[in-house]
Design a protein around this motif. Structure first.
Motif, PDB file in Angstrom:
ATOM      1  N   TRP A 104     -22.398  50.744-151.991  1.00 52.55           N
ATOM      2  CA  TRP A 104     -23.208  51.780-152.644  1.00 52.55           C
ATOM      3  C   TRP A 104     -23.455  52.944-151.695  1.00 52.55           C
ATOM      4  N   VAL A 105     -23.821  52.620-150.488  1.00 48.29           N
ATOM      5  CA  VAL A 105     -24.059  53.675-149.507  1.00 48.29           C
ATOM      6  C   VAL A 105     -22.780  54.456-149.265  1.00 48.29           C
ATOM      7  N   ILE A 106     -21.705  53.741-149.136  1.00 48.94           N
ATOM      8  CA  ILE A 106     -20.432  54.433-148.886  1.00 48.94           C
ATOM      9  C   ILE A 106     -20.099  55.354-150.048  1.00 48.94           C
TER      10      ILE A 106
ATOM     11  N   TYR B 108     -29.665  35.982-140.140  1.00 49.61           N
ATOM     12  CA  TYR B 108     -30.055  37.200-140.846  1.00 49.61           C
ATOM     13  C   TYR B 108     -28.871  38.128-141.085  1.00 49.61           C
ATOM     14  N   ALA B 109     -27.738  37.665-140.715  1.00 47.43           N
ATOM     15  CA  ALA B 109     -26.568  38.514-140.923  1.00 47.43           C
ATOM     16  C   ALA B 109     -26.335  38.703-142.414  1.00 47.43           C
ATOM     17  N   ASN B 110     -25.751  39.797-142.705  1.00 45.45           N
ATOM     18  CA  ASN B 110     -25.376  40.112-144.083  1.00 45.45           C
ATOM     19  C   ASN B 110     -26.573  40.151-145.020  1.00 45.45           C
ATOM     20  N   ILE B 111     -27.665  40.537-144.444  1.00 44.78           N
ATOM     21  CA  ILE B 111     -28.809  40.770-145.331  1.00 44.78           C
ATOM     22  C   ILE B 111     -28.490  41.920-146.264  1.00 44.78           C
ATOM     23  N   MET B 112     -27.780  42.852-145.733  1.00 44.75           N
ATOM     24  CA  MET B 112     -27.297  43.933-146.579  1.00 44.75           C
ATOM     25  C   MET B 112     -25.995  43.464-147.205  1.00 44.75           C
TER      26      MET B 112
ATOM     27  N   ASP C 101     -25.788  33.890-136.925  1.00 45.77           N
ATOM     28  CA  ASP C 101     -26.976  34.709-137.174  1.00 45.77           C
ATOM     29  C   ASP C 101     -27.489  34.500-138.588  1.00 45.77           C
TER      30      ASP C 101
ATOM     31  N   LYS D 228     -23.657  47.887-149.323  1.00 43.05           N
ATOM     32  CA  LYS D 228     -22.877  48.722-148.404  1.00 43.05           C
ATOM     33  C   LYS D 228     -21.958  49.659-149.188  1.00 43.05           C
TER      34      LYS D 228
ATOM     35  N   GLU E 134     -34.290  32.361-131.364  1.00 42.14           N
ATOM     36  CA  GLU E 134     -33.868  33.632-130.801  1.00 42.14           C
ATOM     37  C   GLU E 134     -32.372  33.648-130.582  1.00 42.14           C
TER      38      GLU E 134
ATOM     39  N   ILE F 222     -29.744  34.767-133.195  1.00 33.88           N
ATOM     40  CA  ILE F 222     -29.550  36.128-133.663  1.00 33.88           C
ATOM     41  C   ILE F 222     -28.438  36.791-132.886  1.00 33.88           C
ATOM     42  N   GLY F 223     -27.640  37.454-133.607  1.00 38.30           N
ATOM     43  CA  GLY F 223     -26.585  38.195-132.966  1.00 38.30           C
ATOM     44  C   GLY F 223     -25.342  37.372-132.702  1.00 38.30           C
TER      45      GLY F 223
ATOM     46  N   ILE G 137     -22.085  56.791-152.098  1.00 37.52           N
ATOM     47  CA  ILE G 137     -22.935  57.981-152.106  1.00 37.52           C
ATOM     48  C   ILE G 137     -22.436  58.987-151.092  1.00 37.52           C
ATOM     49  N   GLN G 138     -22.079  58.502-149.945  1.00 42.55           N
ATOM     50  CA  GLN G 138     -21.617  59.423-148.922  1.00 42.55           C
ATOM     51  C   GLN G 138     -20.284  60.050-149.301  1.00 42.55           C
TER      52      GLN G 138
END
Lengths: 902, 133
Positions: free
Chosen positions: A525-527, A514-518, A512, A523, A504, A507-508, A529-530
């Motif tokens: 790509w999302v930017i 799980y950091a940078n799972i994305m 972490d 990222k 536990e 995390i954070g 698109i926006q």
């Protein structure tokens, strides 16, 4: 029994007695095949294939195999009834029928292994050939009939009660003499055979409960009779497993996808927290057959294909270690010292290196839920000698480094044995390990003992990222993700329990896991698109309020001033519309007028775009082939279109020339030059060139004139054409006059051509007129006379001819007279079909414009002997008489009609 | 200080502890792991927090994937000041019981109110939002 994998003496086979269950067995195989691969997926006769494939084995081995086969006793069938699988499963019934049936089963498996195996053995996959060479045992390594054991220590491990306690019964398998046979042969075989034998090995599992018989059997048959008996506690019978599977596929949370988890009697499920997907017992490729008929772990065909492919690649790989068979010996010995630590992995017995091929397609008696530890006793070294780890993985075999690449979701899972089994030798201290078989896939088990101390193979620290078998793409992504996480933690040296659950506290915080799972790419790509939503090439429409707001701010002069003076957040907007790289390029196919749109995030859907693209046009011009590929009609349409553009521009220039009389000479010259060049282009487009002659059968003008638009085009273009080319047009019209008139009945535009043609006719000399006349057959004349346009042309022709006619008696003159007579006859017959003297009142009025009265006068006075001169004369007299009355009227009528038409 | 358009601004918030309020009123607290252009969210180590009066309780939810349209608001949790003195953390059972009790009370109140309104000839409007809890 292992010999069933090898080539059998045909004579041996001939002697076989058909077992009553053989047909049933085949039927089962077919059912399983259909269930596995969908009906029709396995259409070939696998038996046939098998018979060809067994030829692949080496004759030498065959002999040996037979010799090993012979002593198989036949008297242990009493336990047969314990099986629901049929005779094949009992080792005691190992006879020729079984052998044959096994061969068939094998064939079914091998059929997929060998691509297009109906080739003869010389033309099989070169990879196999090379592998066969590669795996040829050195002379010293071939033990002949010996049951020599190179690893006396290993069976001891297998006989260890701990092992059996953990793994269930299967260790007895290794005590079986048959198994020794198998591996004896196996390590001398190429990978294909090894694979087959491993398949068979699985098949043997159901017998495992019959261990006592087996043991006897082994002892009897083993050359090494000193082998001690082994304690073989049976924990779970294979049939129980299968029954359990058929009744209800286990839905326990299990990391072992596609593998039935044998229930432990000690019940030490420690991995219950694993929330992996429920077991998938079947190949996901061909749909979901009923699980109860499904041989678990049956690899879909494509996997085998892939495997073979990679096999080939692997065989080419110089770094891939060849098989090292010489250390492998089937061992009848049970009590053996542990192998030396750090023994090179490739010297491990084959059965330790290579997991059993659960991917085998076995008929009916698939050993469901083979206890995982039973077979895979060792952390494999860099894979089977012949199989790349990837292949092993695809086959569901445990890849070389069991720790890091997790076969989560892989249909099969072969956990390594616990360390305290493998590592209880002199070299390694016992290590606390989770029980084998329940080890979560992907967990790293530091194997103390030769497994762990062995020299690391290149690439083991960063083991191949294996595609996790035939998983759903998303799932395999997930698996890879987990692998990465696991791998990361493995490198940190956490133990298994730590690895099970990320702490536990992790995390954070900076560590972490799980950091940078994305990933950054995602990222971005999302930017993107926006940002795209803000890109606009017409902001005044797309962003009306903002634009207005900015304008107001500009007018107020405080665009850059914040009212409050505070620094406020500003929206990051795309610096400039970057639309060109997203330019919509419609797709076009050959011979299609429309264009299909392929819409995407970047290309929102658009309506069909009919406008031809620039490239296509240039391409058409450049390559005559592409012109031919288009239909002829399309070419003509395009020609007309191009010519029309030229004609219109020419007319415009002509108007300019007319309008500006006071134009400079230079300007006028310029325009005239332009006219000249455009005229040349026009003539080129229309197919005229310098010395083009009229050819009836290859007449580009006629192709154009056939089309309504083309007639109008020619009418307008004739004002600009050179005389020669204009004459060509006239010739074309005259030669096809009948067809044109007939076709014009719908269009009604042919009359528009009269004016330019009559102008050309007026300018012709007598010879040209006579040649024109020769183009008009009687049939054409008949058709022409009935038509307004046609009769006008003929009269004009007569008129011009009359004017040009000399009075010398020449050949041309005779031709001319002949033509005039022909015309007069046709006219007479048309106007007065019944031979009455009454001229019908419907004389085509347009004739009256340039009505060649004098021609008719000539005809009337100068009639040839064949002409019915009386009739003609009266008819023409009447005509001439009428001319004064109706002539002017007719002309005005014609004019009115012409004006009415578009 | 600038920000990205649309959901791209959420990328800044990734791998931080976030509080998300859903359209049905649920409060999720977890680590934002992934977003997309629809503001679909992936939360990890999520807890669903229930507040009743000055008590709150956390129900562990694990990984939580939220469809973007359901997000009302999202904000980063101040890790330094996460523990508030004026709120008391209670076990799940307690908070669930308290929540049920609060809902019951609310329903009773609504019912009573509706009854009174009906007596006076008013038809109470059904408040859909209350059903979601």
């Amino acid at each position: 029994m292992s010999n069933v994998y090898l080539h059998l003496d045909p004579s041996l086979r001939e002697q076989k007695i058909l077992a009553p269950s053989e047909e049933d067995g085949k039927l089962d195989i077919d059912i399983h095949n259909e269930d596995t691969f969908g009906s029709g997926a396995v259409e070939e006769d696998w038996e046939c294939d098998h018979n060809q494939l067994v030829q692949l084995d080496f004759p030498k081995l065959d002999i040996k195999a037979q010799s090993a086969e012979k002593p198989v006793p036949n008297g242990h069938g009493k336990d047969m009834d314990a099986f629901t699988f049929g005779p094949l499963l009992s080792p005691s019934q190992l006879n020729d029928e079984d052998i044959e049936l096994s061969n068939q089963q094998l064939a079914a498996a091998v059929e997929e292994l060998v691509l297009n195996s109906d080739l003869d053995q010389d033309s099989i996959d070169p990879a196999i050939v090379s592998l066969r060479k590669q795996s040829l045992p050195s002379p010293s390594a071939i033990p002949g009939t010996s049951q020599h054991m190179a690893f006396p220590g290993l069976p001891q491990r297998f006989s260890n009660p701990n092992v059996t306690a953990l793994f269930g019964n299967p260790p007895t398998l290794f005590d079986s003499d048959k198994m020794h046979h198998i591996w004896n042969e196996t390590f001398q075989q190429n990978s294909q055979q090894a694979f087959q034998q491993q398949q068979h090995l699985q098949k043997l599992f159901p017998q495992a409960h019959n261990s006592n018989d087996q043991m006897k059997f082994s002892q009897v048959n083993s050359p090494d009779h000193s082998r001690a008996n082994v304690s073989t506690p049976i924990i779970l019978k294979a049939e129980d497993l299968e029954r359990e599977m058929q009744a209800s596929p286990p839905r326990v949370p299990s990391p072992l996808f596609g593998v039935s988890i044998p229930k432990r009697e000690n019940g030490d499920f420690e991995d219950m927290q694993d929330r992996s997907l429920p077991a998938r017992s079947i190949s996901p490729v061909f749909g979901s057959p009923k699980p109860n008929y499904m041989p678990i772990g049956t690899p879909p065909k494509h996997m085998i294909m892939d495997m073979m492919h990679q096999l080939e690649q692997k065989s080419k790989d110089p770094t891939s270690p060849g098989s090292s068979p010489h250390l492998f010996g089937g061992s009848g010995q049970l009590q053996r010292p542990p192998p030396p630590p750090g023994i090179p992995p490739h010297q491990l017995p084959f059965f330790l290196q290579a997991p059993p091929p659960t991917g085998a397609r076995l008929p009916g008696h698939m050993p469901l839920g083979v206890p995982p530890g039973a077979i895979r006793m060792m952390p494999p070294r860099a894979g089977m000698p012949f199989l790349s780890p990837d292949i092993m993985h695809r086959l569901g075999l445990r890849p070389q480094h069991p720790a890091v690449h997790s076969p989560i979701g892989s249909p099969r899972h072969f956990p390594s044995p616990p360390a305290h089994i493998l590592g209880h030798g002199p070299t390694g201290p016992p290590v606390r390990m989770p029980p084998a078989g329940l080890i979560r896939p992907g967990m790293h088990r530091p194997i103390v003992g030769f497994g762990h101390n062995r020299p690391r193979m290149p690439g083991m620290d960063h083991p191949m990222r294996l595609g996790p078998g035939h998983l759903h793409p998303e799932h395999s992504k997930y698996v890879r993700l987990r692998e990465q996480r696991r791998g990361r933690m493995d490198r940190r040296g956490y133990n298994n329990q730590q690895r099970m659950r990320p702490r536990e506290g992790m995390i954070g915080v900076p560590g972490d896991p799980y950091a940078n799972i994305m990933s950054q790419k995602e990222k971005d790509w999302v930017i993107k698109i926006q940002m795209m939503a803000l890109q606009s090439d017409r902001p005044e429409i797309d962003d009306y309020y903002y634009q207005n707001y900015i304008e107001h701010r500009l007018q107020d002069g405080k665009l850059n001033l914040d009212d409050s003076g505070k620094v406020t957040k500003r929206l990051i907007t795309p610096t400039k519309p970057n639309l060109d790289n997203r330019k919509y390029v419609p797709v076009q196919f050959t011979n299609s007028l429309g264009k299909l749109t392929a819409s995407s995030v970047y290309n929102p859907r658009q309506i069909i775009d009919i406008a031809p693209s620039q490239e296509e046009e240039t391409a058409n011009q450049e390559t005559p082939e592409s012109r031919q590929t288009l239909s002829k009609r399309l070419v003509i349409y395009k020609t007309i279109e191009k010519a029309y553009v030229l004609v219109i521009s020419l007319e415009e220039i002509g108007f300019q020339l007319l309008a500006f009389n006071e134009m400079d000479d230079a300007e006028r010259e310029l325009l005239e030059l332009e006219i000249k060049s455009k005229t040349e282009t026009l003539e080129e487009v229309l197919g005229f060139n310098e010395n083009s002659r009229f050819r009836v059968h290859d007449d580009p003008v006629f192709q154009v004139v056939k089309i309504r638009k083309g007639k109008k085009l020619i009418t307008r273009a004739m004002n600009f054409l050179k005389q020669d080319h204009a004459i060509l047009v006239v010739q074309s019209v005259f030669s096809h006059l009948a067809i044109l008139i007939k076709r014009d009945s719908r269009d009604g535009v042919l009359h528009e051509m009269y004016a330019p043609i009559s102008r050309i006719l007026s300018s012709l000399d007598f010879n040209q007129i006579v040649s024109l006349c020769s183009m008009l057959s009687t049939f054409t004349l008949t058709a022409a006379v009935r038509d307004q346009f046609g009769v006008s042309l003929i009269c004009k022709l007569l008129y011009c001819g009359k004017q040009q006619q000399g009075f010398d008696v020449s050949e041309k003159n005779e031709q001319w007279l002949k033509f005039v007579n022909g015309v007069s006859e046709v006219m007479l017959s048309v106007t007065n079909p019944k031979g009455t003297r009454q001229v019908r009142p419907n004389i085509p009025s347009p004739l009256l414009e340039d009505f060649p009265i004098d021609v008719f006068e000539i005809l009337a006075t100068d009639s040839s002997p064949t002409t019915p001169s009386d009739k003609l004369r009266t008819s023409f007299d009447q005509l001439i008489a009428n001319k004064d009355n109706t002539g002017l009227e007719g002309v005005t009528q014609l004019e009115a009609e012409l004006n009415r038409r578009p | 200080m600038n920000y990205m358009p649309g959901t791209a601004s959420l990328i800044e918030e990734i791998d931080k502890k976030q509080l998300v309020v859903l359209r049905d009123g649920r409060i999720l607290i977890g680590y934002l792991r992934s977003v997309d252009q629809f503001a679909n969210l992936v939360l990890q180590n999520t807890v669903e927090r229930i507040h009743v009066d000055s008590m709150y309780g956390d129900i562990p939810r694990g990984v939580f994937v939220v469809r973007g349209e359901n997000v009302v608001l999202l904000g980063e949790v101040d890790l330094d000041n996460e523990e508030r003195k004026d709120l008391e953390k209670v076990p799940i059972q307690t908070i669930l019981a308290a929540q049920a009790k609060a809902q019951q009370e609310k329903q009773d109140k609504e019912r009573a109110k509706a009854k009174i309104m009906k007596e006076r000839g008013l038809i109470p409007s059904v408040d859909q939002n209350e059903d979601a809890f």
